[in-house]
Structure formats: structure tokens, C-alpha cells
Write a protein that holds these residues in place. Structure first.
Motif, mmCIF file in Angstrom:
data_model
loop_
_atom_site.group_PDB
_atom_site.id
_atom_site.type_symbol
_atom_site.label_atom_id
_atom_site.label_comp_id
_atom_site.label_asym_id
_atom_site.label_seq_id
_atom_site.Cartn_x
_atom_site.Cartn_y
_atom_site.Cartn_z
ATOM 1 N N ARG A 87 0.836 -1.192 0.000
ATOM 2 C CA ARG A 87 0.000 0.000 0.000
ATOM 3 C C ARG A 87 0.879 1.253 0.000
ATOM 4 O O ARG A 87 1.390 1.661 1.034
ATOM 5 C CB ARG A 87 -0.895 -0.017 1.234
ATOM 6 C CG ARG A 87 -1.732 1.213 1.515
ATOM 7 C CD ARG A 87 -2.757 1.520 0.471
ATOM 8 N NE ARG A 87 -2.309 2.541 -0.449
ATOM 9 C CZ ARG A 87 -3.017 2.948 -1.487
ATOM 10 N NH1 ARG A 87 -4.192 2.416 -1.741
ATOM 11 N NH2 ARG A 87 -2.532 3.878 -2.295
ATOM 12 N N MET A 147 1.245 4.487 2.869
ATOM 13 C CA MET A 147 0.853 4.093 4.220
ATOM 14 C C MET A 147 2.092 4.059 5.114
ATOM 15 O O MET A 147 3.150 3.599 4.687
ATOM 16 C CB MET A 147 0.152 2.738 4.204
ATOM 17 C CG MET A 147 -0.502 2.379 5.535
ATOM 18 S SD MET A 147 -1.636 0.966 5.395
ATOM 19 C CE MET A 147 -0.460 -0.393 5.294
ATOM 20 N N SER A 206 -2.854 -3.315 10.122
ATOM 21 C CA SER A 206 -2.265 -2.894 8.845
ATOM 22 C C SER A 206 -3.245 -3.062 7.692
ATOM 23 O O SER A 206 -3.391 -2.173 6.840
ATOM 24 C CB SER A 206 -0.983 -3.698 8.572
ATOM 25 O OG SER A 206 -0.017 -3.472 9.570
ATOM 26 N N ALA A 252 -4.884 -0.199 5.442
ATOM 27 C CA ALA A 252 -4.717 -0.229 3.984
ATOM 28 C C ALA A 252 -6.065 -0.100 3.280
ATOM 29 O O ALA A 252 -6.191 0.610 2.272
ATOM 30 C CB ALA A 252 -4.017 -1.519 3.563
ATOM 31 N N ASP A 285 -7.195 2.837 0.759
ATOM 32 C CA ASP A 285 -7.761 2.516 -0.558
ATOM 33 C C ASP A 285 -8.992 3.368 -0.838
ATOM 34 O O ASP A 285 -9.167 3.899 -1.940
ATOM 35 C CB ASP A 285 -8.150 1.035 -0.616
ATOM 36 C CG ASP A 285 -6.937 0.112 -0.704
ATOM 37 O OD1 ASP A 285 -5.811 0.632 -0.816
ATOM 38 O OD2 ASP A 285 -7.121 -1.114 -0.651
ATOM 39 N N SER A 327 -4.948 -1.701 -3.404
ATOM 40 C CA SER A 327 -3.639 -2.164 -2.946
ATOM 41 C C SER A 327 -3.650 -3.677 -2.827
ATOM 42 O O SER A 327 -4.704 -4.298 -2.758
ATOM 43 C CB SER A 327 -3.294 -1.533 -1.593
ATOM 44 O OG SER A 327 -4.244 -1.919 -0.608
ATOM 45 N N LYS A 349 -3.325 -6.610 -0.624
ATOM 46 C CA LYS A 349 -3.339 -6.955 0.802
ATOM 47 C C LYS A 349 -2.369 -8.097 1.095
ATOM 48 O O LYS A 349 -1.750 -8.141 2.163
ATOM 49 C CB LYS A 349 -4.754 -7.340 1.229
ATOM 50 C CG LYS A 349 -5.814 -6.267 0.957
ATOM 51 C CD LYS A 349 -5.473 -4.955 1.604
ATOM 52 C CE LYS A 349 -6.591 -3.932 1.412
ATOM 53 N NZ LYS A 349 -6.793 -3.570 0.001
ATOM 54 N N GLU A 371 1.030 -6.617 1.190
ATOM 55 C CA GLU A 371 1.182 -5.819 2.400
ATOM 56 C C GLU A 371 1.435 -6.720 3.603
ATOM 57 O O GLU A 371 2.264 -6.397 4.466
ATOM 58 C CB GLU A 371 -0.074 -4.973 2.635
ATOM 59 C CG GLU A 371 -0.016 -4.090 3.869
ATOM 60 C CD GLU A 371 1.116 -3.087 3.811
ATOM 61 O OE1 GLU A 371 1.685 -2.788 4.879
ATOM 62 O OE2 GLU A 371 1.439 -2.601 2.709
ATOM 63 N N THR A 411 -0.546 7.757 9.155
ATOM 64 C CA THR A 411 -0.983 7.524 7.781
ATOM 65 C C THR A 411 -1.976 8.594 7.345
ATOM 66 O O THR A 411 -1.934 9.073 6.207
ATOM 67 C CB THR A 411 -1.629 6.132 7.653
ATOM 68 O OG1 THR A 411 -0.639 5.134 7.938
ATOM 69 C CG2 THR A 411 -2.161 5.899 6.246
#
Length: 500
Positions: A74, A77, A246, A250, A254, A261, A263, A266, A292
Motif C-alpha cells: 500500500r 501508508m 495494517s 490499507a 484505498d 492495494s 493486501k 502488504e 498515515t
């Protein structure tokens, strides 16, 4: 398997300033600087929670941000040392020492890589929107609550500085957005307090800043099965909490940026970042919602460069400009975080007009998520509880949609029951009682053309109905099953214990 088609070299090339326009480059650089300033007191605070030296949290924030900028899924972030991770590993550090904490961070990274490769990111599809809204609102509340102690039992000068910081961030964007308002606010308040000699709490009061870069090394623990058994439970808990925070963050980014993104990438990236952090003696971490939001929503960053620079600037500020950074008044940073809280909170979700239109079940799920997160300070507890509540609400709602109507032939030779809706454990439990076993004619037809059989409970209910009719010498014919329902019914019918 997750798709890892974007190579690390390609992501490294995306960090090159030459690939960005001057306007975007300026935005990314300034965003990284603002985030770095906001990370310092947070990292020190989380170090205190974990029971380690403040430098450990700062090192973790540096290595997490730099590493995730390259391997994460992502862009923009921010990942760094977090309170959620600190709470999980603090008991391990208190009982066994810092070496075991570092070992747990490395093992947690391994767990995250495995979970990411197994596709844990796909579970995000099962997080309802009401839980996401509750997650966002509860995080805004937690971030705000974390600022309150900075405004209690402090010199009176803190309050006008705090108010001035808020005013600057509200009014400055009306003049220009070329420079992030939080950076301007921090700079002006720092100059004012230093020039006027105003005595207020500063960043330096939170703890000593590191004077050198972290050095890689192995954790100081015996490499035995006993050590593994000791650290594994903490590592697994850290892996789950870190991934949940996280991936939820994310998902939020988005939506804000209207982009998608990876996942899975990530999740694996978080694992790699924690392994790197562990080998550099850091306390581990995950995505940070507050920083973020500063990066994405307040500063307008959109690329990996801002994340990378946040980590780099963090170490530069600590090592090169430590004395200057130490003079930053905490009131300035508290004002920034309070603005982030207001920007993060979904005010539309609690507007009277929205609440009037929103189904009661959706509101309940959101409230349960918020209450659980705020009460426990544990995001995982709130998200899991909220998701389970949403499932119960959904099951009750869908169960009511199942219905049974009966039509008796004019000659009285048979009765046709038409079943509509979704048949699963919640709706099928009442299905057995919807038939007139004693009064029906000898032939009974159950038409499932407008229904779907989802689970073994439904098959068992149909078997129980047939069994009750059979006890009275009557025959039952089940018709209209669609393909999946017929397959499930055919494989389980007669194999389950029917209710008599």
C-alpha cells in the motif's frame, strides 16, 4: 497464491525523485518530514509502554518505514512502532528480557509472511462496512484520548499554544497548500517558544534521542526449543494484531485515495519489515492510522517516497538535529494529532440524518466495534467482536426471509409446500415446525425452486420432515433443488441424525 508480480527493484525505482513531477516531489518530501516529526513522540511513548529504551522505538519506526516503503503493498501508508504491538510484547519483555522481545519480533515477521502467502488478505472481504466505520471512529477516539494527558497538569502556556496550533492548521490552507499546515504550525510554535523562552513540555522531555544509527545483530537468547515455546505465543499474537491493524488501515487508504492495494503483498511486507526491525534491535510495529492520515489525508502524499522519507527524516532529525527537535513543544504535536482525529472520524456516520436511515443492526455493529476497541485499547478485539455481531445480525435478518406456503390439490390427494428464501442453520431450525404432519394427505411435495440449501443443518431439517411424515405412513417428494443445493442434499441426506 498471492500475486507478487511487482519486483523489489521496480518498487525501488518508484522511489526515484526523477520519476516524480516537481509538485508531487515537493508534496511527498514535505509529507515525509511532517510524519517524521509526528513519529518521534509517538515512538518514544510506545517504547515506554513496551518497557524499553526510547531509542528502541525510534529505531523500529525508522526500519519499519524504510523497509515497508520498498516491500509493502500500500503506497503512502506509514508503518512504525505502534501501541498495539507494544501492549502485546510488553509482558514478554518484563518477564524474560529484551532479547526475548527481539526474538518475538523476528518470529512474528515470519508468521506474517506465512499468513500473507496463505492469503490472509482475502479475509478483508468479510469485514462489513459498519465494522470499518467503527474501526475508523474508534481509532480517532483512541488517538484523541492519547493526547488528553498532554493537556493535563501542564503550564498554562500550553493551552494558548495548543489553540494557536489548531488555528494555524485551519487557517493556513486558505492562504496556500504548497506547504503542509502541520509543518508550518510546528515550525512557528517552536520558534515562538524558543524565542520567548516559554517553559512548556517539549519532545526532549519524553526521552533522549539516539545519536547514532542502529547496528544489526542477533537476539541475545539461547536458540533452543524452550525459547521458541516461550516467544511463539507472543509472536503469533503480535503477528495477528499487526496484520489486522495494517490491513484495515490499507483498506481505509484505498477508499480515501480511490485506489487498490495488494493486501497479500502488504501482509508479507509487514513480515519482512518486522524481521528487518528485529535484527536491528527494534521493538517491531505495523501500520499507524494517525501518521498515515497525516501523510495521506492532511499532507496529500500518494507514493512510496513519502513513507521512505518519513523513516529517513526520522533518523536525520534525531541524529543531526536532535537539539532542535528536542525543543519542539508537545503542544504543537498534540494540536496536529487532534486535527488528525477530527479528519479521521467519520462524522457522517453519526449525523442524525444518517442514523435515521441506517438499519438498527448496522448501527449496533458500529457501536459494538467502537465500544470494544475503546474499552480494551485492542483493535483486534473490536474488529473481531464487531464482525461476529454483524454475522449474527445478518443471520437473523436473512432467517426471517425464509417462508413456507401450502397449497392443497382440489381433490385432496396431495399438498404442495412452497419454500422460499435461504435455508441455513438460523432459518432451518424453524422449518420443521411449519408442516401439518397429522392433517396433510398421504402425498406431500416440498418445492424448493425458490430456496437455496446452504448447510448440513438445512439437510438435517429436511430429513427430519421426511422422517415425521414417514412415521405417519406418508410419502414426501422434494423438488426444485438447484445444482449446489441438490449436490449438498444428495451427499448428506440420510447420513445425518434426524430429529424424531
Amino acid at each position: 497464491m498471492p500475486d507478487f508480480t511487482v519486483s523489489v527493484p521496480a518498487r525501488l525505482r518508484s522511489l526515484r525523485p526523477s520519476r516524480l513531477s516537481p509538485k508531487v516531489l515537493r508534496t511527498e518530501v514535505l509529507a515525509g518530514l511532517v510524519v517524521a516529526l509526528a513519529l518521534i513522540p509517538e515512538a518514544i511513548s510506545f517504547s515506554i509502554i513496551a518497557g524499553v529504551d526510547p531509542a528502541i522505538g525510534l529505531f523500529a519506526s525508522f526500519t519499519m518505514a524504510v523497509t515497508i516503503a520498498v516491500v509493502g503493498g500500500r503506497p503512502a501508508m506509514i508503518s512504525a512502532a505502534t501501541g498495539a504491538v507494544a501492549l502485546v510484547i510488553a509482558p514478554l519483555n518484563r518477564q524474560y528480557g529484551f532479547g526475548y522481545l527481539v526474538a518475538a519480533v523476528i518470529l512474528a515477521g515470519v508468521f506474517q509472511i506465512v499468513l500473507g502467502a496463505l492469503g490472509v488478505g482475502r479475509l478483508m472481504r468479510f469485514i462489513p462496512r459498519s465494522v470499518m466505520v467503527g474501526f475508523v471512529n474508534s481509532l480517532a477516539i483512541l488517538v484523541f484520548m492519547a493526547q488528553v494527558p498532554q493537556l493535563r497538569h501542564v503550564p498554562w502556556a500550553v493551552y494558548p499554544l495548543f489553540a494557536a496550533g489548531l488555528a494555524l492548521m485551519v487557517l493556513f490552507p486558505r492562504i496556500t497548500t504548497a506547504v503542509p499546515a502541520p509543518l508550518v504550525s510546528i515550525a512557528i510554535l517552536t520558534v515562538v517558544t524558543v524565542a520567548a523562552g516559554i517553559t512548556v513540555p517539549t519532545v526532549g522531555d519524553k526521552g533522549a534521542l539516539p545519536s547514532s544509527l542502529p547496528v544489526p545483530g542477533l537476539p541475545d537468547v539461547p536458540f533452543t526449543l524452550d525459547t521458541l515455546a516461550t516467544v511463539a505465543p507472543y509472536a503469533f499474537a503480535m503477528a495477528l494484531v499487526g496484520l489486522m491493524e495494517s490491513l484495515m488501515t490499507a483498506q481505509l487508504v484505498d477508499e480515501i485515495t480511490d485506489t487498490r492495494s495488494s493486501k497479500a503483498r502488504e501482509a508479507v511486507g509487514q513480515g519482512i519489515a518486522n524481521i528487518v526491525t528485529g535484527f536491528f534491535g527494534g521493538m517491531g510495529g505495523c501500520a499507524m492510522i494517525g501518521q498515515t492520515m497525516i501523510n495521506v489525508k492532511v499532507s496529500g502524499a500518494r507514493t512510496r517516497l513519502s513513507t521512505f522519507l518519513a523513516g529517513v527524516f526520522l533518523m536525520v532529525l534525531c541524529i543531526v538535529f536532535g537539539p532542535v527537535v528536542s525543543d519542539i513543544p508537545m503542544a504543537a504535536l498534540v494540536a496536529v494529532m487532534v486535527m488528525v482525529c477530527f479528519a479521521t472520524f467519520d462524522w457522517h456516520s453519526v449525523a442524525p440524518r444518517t442514523l435515521k436511515r441506517m438499519p438498527a443492526g448496522e448501527i449496533t455493529v458500529m457501536v459494538v466495534t467502537v465500544v470494544c476497541v475503546v474499552a480494551t485499547h485492542n483493535l483486534a478485539v473490536g474488529v473481531v467482536t464487531g464482525s461476529v455481531t454483524a454475522m449474527v445480525v445478518f443471520a437473523k435478518r436473512v432467517a426471517r426471509l425464509a417462508d413456507v406456503t401450502a397449497v392443497v390439490d382440489p381433490d385432496g390427494g396431495q399438498v404442495v409446500y412452497s419454500v422460499t428464501g435461504q435455508l441455513f442453520f438460523a432459518s432451518s431450525n424453524e422449518l420443521v415446525g411449519r408442516f401439518d404432519y397429522a392433517g396433510d394427505p398421504d402425498r406431500v411435495v416440498i418445492d424448493l425452486s425458490a430456496a437455496h440449501v446452504w448447510d448440513a443443518s438445512s439437510v438435517a431439517a429436511l430429513d427430519a420432515i421426511e422422517h415425521r411424515y414417514a412415521q405417519r405412513g406418508k410419502t414426501v417428494e422434494i423438488t426444485g433443488l438447484n445444482g449446489p443445493s441438490a449436490s449438498l442434499h444428495g451427499s448428506l441426506s440420510g447420513e445425518l441424525t434426524a430429529a424424531g
